[in-house]
Design a protein around this motif. Structure first.
Motif, PDB file in Angstrom:
ATOM      1  N   LYS A 434       0.833  -1.199   0.000  1.00  0.00           N
ATOM      2  CA  LYS A 434       0.000   0.000   0.000  1.00  0.00           C
ATOM      3  C   LYS A 434       0.869   1.250   0.000  1.00  0.00           C
ATOM      4  O   LYS A 434       0.561   2.236  -0.685  1.00  0.00           O
ATOM      5  CB  LYS A 434      -0.925  -0.005   1.213  1.00  0.00           C
ATOM      6  CG  LYS A 434      -1.945   1.114   1.228  1.00  0.00           C
ATOM      7  CD  LYS A 434      -2.909   0.967   2.394  1.00  0.00           C
ATOM      8  CE  LYS A 434      -3.977   2.048   2.375  1.00  0.00           C
ATOM      9  NZ  LYS A 434      -4.911   1.901   3.527  1.00  0.00           N
ATOM     10  N   THR A 438       0.886   4.049  -2.904  1.00  0.00           N
ATOM     11  CA  THR A 438       0.649   5.442  -2.536  1.00  0.00           C
ATOM     12  C   THR A 438       1.753   6.343  -3.083  1.00  0.00           C
ATOM     13  O   THR A 438       1.481   7.415  -3.630  1.00  0.00           O
ATOM     14  CB  THR A 438       0.577   5.577  -1.000  1.00  0.00           C
ATOM     15  OG1 THR A 438      -0.492   4.755  -0.506  1.00  0.00           O
ATOM     16  CG2 THR A 438       0.328   7.012  -0.584  1.00  0.00           C
ATOM     17  N   GLU A 463      -8.607   5.169  -1.758  1.00  0.00           N
ATOM     18  CA  GLU A 463      -7.882   6.117  -0.913  1.00  0.00           C
ATOM     19  C   GLU A 463      -6.852   6.911  -1.709  1.00  0.00           C
ATOM     20  O   GLU A 463      -6.436   7.999  -1.290  1.00  0.00           O
ATOM     21  CB  GLU A 463      -7.177   5.370   0.230  1.00  0.00           C
ATOM     22  CG  GLU A 463      -8.119   4.748   1.256  1.00  0.00           C
ATOM     23  CD  GLU A 463      -7.356   4.020   2.351  1.00  0.00           C
ATOM     24  OE1 GLU A 463      -6.207   4.419   2.646  1.00  0.00           O
ATOM     25  OE2 GLU A 463      -7.888   3.048   2.908  1.00  0.00           O
ATOM     26  N   LEU A 464      -6.426   6.394  -2.835  1.00  0.00           N
ATOM     27  CA  LEU A 464      -5.422   7.072  -3.643  1.00  0.00           C
ATOM     28  C   LEU A 464      -6.039   8.115  -4.561  1.00  0.00           C
ATOM     29  O   LEU A 464      -5.324   8.961  -5.104  1.00  0.00           O
ATOM     30  CB  LEU A 464      -4.646   6.058  -4.489  1.00  0.00           C
ATOM     31  CG  LEU A 464      -3.923   4.950  -3.720  1.00  0.00           C
ATOM     32  CD1 LEU A 464      -3.148   4.055  -4.678  1.00  0.00           C
ATOM     33  CD2 LEU A 464      -2.992   5.537  -2.676  1.00  0.00           C
TER      34      LEU A 464
END
Length: 679
Positions: A434, A438, A463-464
Motif C-alpha cells: 500500500k 501510494t 484512498e489514492l
C-alpha cells in the motif's frame, strides 16, 4: 469586497449545466454574469463581469475559477480593435480589463460574454446543438427548428471578432434568445440567471427533440457484415490483447496513458457503412479536435479478422497516419507556426472491439474518448437531418496550432517523475504494498492495486483518488489464470503496463522440523511461483508494448541472511532474489529493467507481522511483540526502524529515470545489517 449574489447564482447555474453531459462536454463552454460592484479605490459603483476562466470545467467550477473584469474597459477595447488579422493581440489586452487581481486567466471566449448586451450569457457545446451547427444545411435547419428565436452565426474562430458578431446579432434580433455557431456550438443569454439557463436548455432540448422526431432512422447506414460487435467476453479479451500494441503506436512521440470504451454507441458507429467516410472527415468543434486530433486512426479490418492479422496491420496504418498528419501540417503551417507536435493518433477505432483513446494521463485519455463519443453523437444528428459538414482542415489547423493554444500548453506544470507510467503492485491493500502504491500514485503513476481480497484492493485504491488514479483488482498470484486476468484488467483500465512490483507475500515462522510440506508449498506458491507468474504476464504485456519497463521484487534481507527458524520463508526469498538476476539478463534486450529490494523486518503497518508472524519472531528472539520493531532497529548499524514508506522510497528511486541504466541490483533497506551485506 463582499461577493455579490450574482457570483453565487453563476456558480450554481454553471454547476447544473456542466453536471449534465447533454449540455456540454468536460471543460467545455463557459458562462458569465454581469453585476454592480463598488470600486474599492473611488467608492463609485462599477459594472463587473464574472466569467469562467481559461481551462476550467463548468460542472466543478468554483469562484476561484472565475475571471473578474470591468465591463466598461472590456467594451472600450472595440475602439482599439485592430481587426481579424491581429485578433490574438486582444487576448493580452484583456489583462488590462481585470478587476483587482482578476481571478483566473481570461479565456478566448471572454469577448463573446462581455460584448453581448445581456446580464447573463452561456456558451455551450451540446451534441444536439453542434449537430445542427455542423449540418450542411445548418442555417436552414436553424430557422426551421427555432424560428426567429435562434439566429445562425457562420463559422468564425473563437475570439474578439466572434464576440462582435454575436453582439451585433443580438442587437439586430431583439426577439432572439440565442444563436447557433456554425461548426462550433451554441450561445444563449438572458436578463436573469434563471432565464439564461432556461434559454440554453430550451435550445438544447428543442434541437434534440427535432433530431429525434425528424431524423433518419439509420443515419450511419446499414450494418456491414463482419463489423458487428464481438460477444462481450471475446471483445474484452481481444481489447486486452490489442491494448499494448495500440499504446505503442500512440506513444511513438511521447508516452501516453489509455482508456477503452466499448459502449453501445461506439460499437454501433464502428459497425456501420459510413464509418470510414465520416471518421475521415474528423471532428468539428474546437474542444473536440484539440483533444482527439483532427481525425482518428481506424483499423480497416472486420471484427472477424484474427488477432494476428490486426497486430500485423496496425504498424502500417500507424505509418500512414503519421505521413498524413505530416502532410496536414506541411499544407497549412507557415513561418509563424509552432513546431509540429506529436503525429500519433489520440483515438484508435477497432471495429467489433471498441475505441482506444489516449492522453498524458488517465483523465486526459478518458476525456478524449468522451469527446470522440460527443463527435459520434454530433455526426449521428447531422447525418440524420442533412449531411455532416465539419469545418475544413485549414481552420482546424489554425486552432490546433494557434499561438494562444501553444502558450497555454507551455504554462502547464512540469510532469511528475512517473506521469504516464502504469504500475501494478501485488499485495497492495496494506503494509509495504500500500505504501508503494501510494508513493507511485503521488508521483503521477496510474496504479493497479492488486490483492487477494478484492474488496480491500478496491478500498485501498479509492484512498489514492478516483479511478483515473488507481483501480483495485483481485489477484491470487499463485493462480496463472487469476494473474492473467489481473494484467488484462490493468491494460484495459489504463492502456498498458510499465511497472510491476512483486510484493505479495506471507510468512510462517517455524524451524525445519516443524515446517510442514503445506507450509513450504504455500510460501513458495505465493512468493516464488507468484512472482514468476506476475513477472511472466507483466513482461508479456511490456514486450508487446515495446516501451521497456520495470519489474521490482520486494525480497528480503533473509534472501542472503540465515535467520533462525525461518527455512521456508528465507528459501523462497532467495528464489525471488535469483529471479531478479535471471530476468534482468533475459529481459534487458526489451528495455525491461529488473531489480530487487531487501528490507529488514518491517513491523509497523505490515500485514505479515500483524497476521501472526510478528508474534512468532518476537518469541524466537525472546522479546515482547510490541518491542519487535525496536529490537530489529537496535541490531542495525544505523539503529533506525524500517517502515513501509522507506521501502516505497526505494521503489520510487529504482524506477526513476535517474537509474535508467541500473538492472539486476538488490538494494538493502535494512538500516544496515552487516550479515546481509551483498558480496
Amino acid at each position: 469586497m463582499t461577493r455579490p449574489v450574482t457570483v453565487d447564482d453563476l456558480i450554481a447555474r454553471s454547476n447544473r449545466l456542466g453536471a449534465d453531459r447533454k449540455n456540454t462536454n468536460f471543460a467545455g463552454g463557459n458562462t458569465s454574469a454581469k453585476g454592480a460592484a463598488t470600486d474599492p479605490v473611488t467608492g463609485d459603483e462599477i459594472q463587473l463581469m464574472w466569467v469562467k476562466g481559461s481551462g476550467g470545467d463548468l460542472g466543478t467550477l468554483t469562484p476561484a475559477g472565475l475571471s473578474a473584469l470591468r465591463v466598461d474597459r472590456l467594451r472600450a477595447l472595440t475602439e482599439v480593435y485592430p481587426g481579424v488579422d491581429r485578433e490574438d493581440e486582444m487576448v493580452a489586452a484583456l489583462d488590462y480589463c481585470l478587476h483587482g487581481k482578476g481571478g483566473a486567466a481570461p479565456s478566448i471566449d471572454t469577448a463573446m460574454h462581455g460584448l453581448v448586451d445581456a446580464a447573463h450569457v452561456d456558451h455551450l457545446h451540446p451534441d444536439s446543438g453542434i449537430a445542427i451547427a455542423t449540418a450542411a444545411e445548418g442555417e436552414e435547419l436553424t430557422a426551421k427548428i427555432f424560428g426567429d428565436r435562434v439566429v445562425w452565426v457562420p463559422w468564425r474562430r473563437p475570439g474578439f471578432q466572434l464576440g462582435l458578431d454575436i453582439a451585433a446579432i443580438k442587437a439586430a434580433h431583439p426577439q432572439a434568445v440565442g444563436c447557433i455557431l456554425g461548426g462550433h456550438g451554441i450561445t444563449a443569454w438572458g436578463d436573469t440567471s434563471e432565464e439564461c439557463e432556461r434559454n440554453s436548455l430550451w435550445i438544447i432540448d428543442t434541437a434534440a427533440d427535432y433530431i429525434s422526431e425528424h431524423g433518419a432512422p439509420e443515419p450511419f447506414g446499414a450494418v456491414v457484415t463482419g463489423y458487428e460487435p464481438l460477444p462481450e467476453s471475446e471483445r474484452r479479451a481481444r481489447a486486452a490483447a490489442l491494448a499494448p500494441a495500440i499504446r505503442r503506436i500512440a506513444s511513438h512521440d511521447s508516452t501516453m496513458v489509455g482508456h477503452f470504451d466499448d459502449s453501445e454507441p461506439v460499437l454501433d458507429f464502428l459497425s456501420r457503412e459510413k464509418l470510414f467516410p465520416l471518421s475521415e472527415l474528423g471532428t468539428s468543434c474546437p474542444d473536440h479536435f484539440l483533444r482527439t486530433k483532427v481525425k482518428p486512426l481506424v483499423l480497416d479490418l472486420p471484427a472477424t479478422a484474427t488477432l494476428e492479422q490486426q497486430l500485423e496491420r496496425l504498424p502500417q496504418l500507424h505509418e500512414d497516419y503519421r505521413a498524413a498528419y505530416r502532410a496536414y501540417y506541411d499544407a497549412h503551417a507557415d513561418e509563424t507556426s509552432p513546431a509540429m507536435r506529436g503525429a500519433d493518433p489520440l483515438i484508435v477505432l477497432v471495429p467489433g472491439v471498441g475505441m482506444f483513446s489516449y492522453g498524458k494521463d488517465k483523465q486526459t485519455a478518458r476525456v478524449a474518448g468522451e469527446f470522440y463519443l460527443n463527435a459520434i453523437n454530433v455526426m449521428r444528428g447531422a447525418e440524420a437531418l442533412s449531411r455532416y459538414a465539419p469545418i475544413g482542415d485549414a481552420e482546424k489547423f489554425r486552432i490546433e496550432y494557434w499561438a494562444l493554444e501553444e502558450a497555454k500548453l507551455r504554462r502547464l506544470p512540469a510532469p511528475k517523475s512517473h506521469q504516464g507510467r502504469i504500475a501494478l503492485v501485488t499485495g497492495a491493500a496494506s503494509g509495504i504494498g500500500k505504501a508503494i502504491a501510494t508513493r507511485l500514485a503521488a508521483q503521477g503513476a496510474c496504479v493497479i492495486v492488486a490483492d487477494l481480497d478484492a474488496e480491500k484492493a478496491r478500498a485501498a485504491a479509492s484512498e489514492l483518488g478516483s479511478t483515473d488514479v488507481a483501480v483495485g483488482v483481485a489477484a491470487d498470484v499463485s493462480d496463472a489464470a487469476a494473474v492473467s486476468a489481473a494484467i488484462d484488467e490493468a491494460v484495459l483500465a489504463f492502456g498498458g503496463l510499465d511497472l510491476v512490483v512483486n510484493n505479495a507475500g506471507l510468512s510462517l515462522s517455524k524451524p525445519l522440523l516443524e515446517t510442514t510440506e503445506r507450509d513450504w508449498d504455500l510460501q513458495h506458491d505465493v512468493m516464488a511461483k507468484g512472482s514468476f507468474l506476475v513477472s511472466q504476464a507483466g513482461a508479456r504485456a511490456m514486450i508487446a508494448q515495446g516501451m521497456g519497463g520495470d519489474i521490482v521484487y520486494i525480497s528480503s534481507k533473509n534472501s542472503v541472511f540465515a535467520g533462525p527458524n525461518n527455512i521456508a520463508y528465507s528459501a523462497t526469498k532467495a528464489d525471488q532474489a535469483h529471479q531478479v538476476r535471471l530476468l534482468a539478463v533475459e529481459l534487458g534486450e526489451h528495455g525491461i529493467r529488473v531489480n530487487g529490494i531487501n528490507p529488514d523486518g518491517v513491523v509497523r503497518g505490515s500485514g505479515i507481522f500483524a497476521s501472526g508472524w510478528g508474534a512468532n519472531r518476537a518469541a524466537t528472539y525472546g522479546v515482547k511483540e510490541e518491542d519487535l520493531g525496536q529490537f530489529y532497529a537496535n541490531r542495525t548499524i544505523l539503529k533506525r526502524e524500517v517502515l513501509p514508506e522507506h521501502v516505497a522510497d526505494a521503489v520510487y528511486v529504482l524506477t526513476c529515470d535517474e537509474l535508467s541504466r541500473t538492472t539486476g541490483l538488490h538494494v538493502p533497506v535494512d538500516s544496515g545489517v552487516a550479515a546481509a551485506f551483498l558480496r
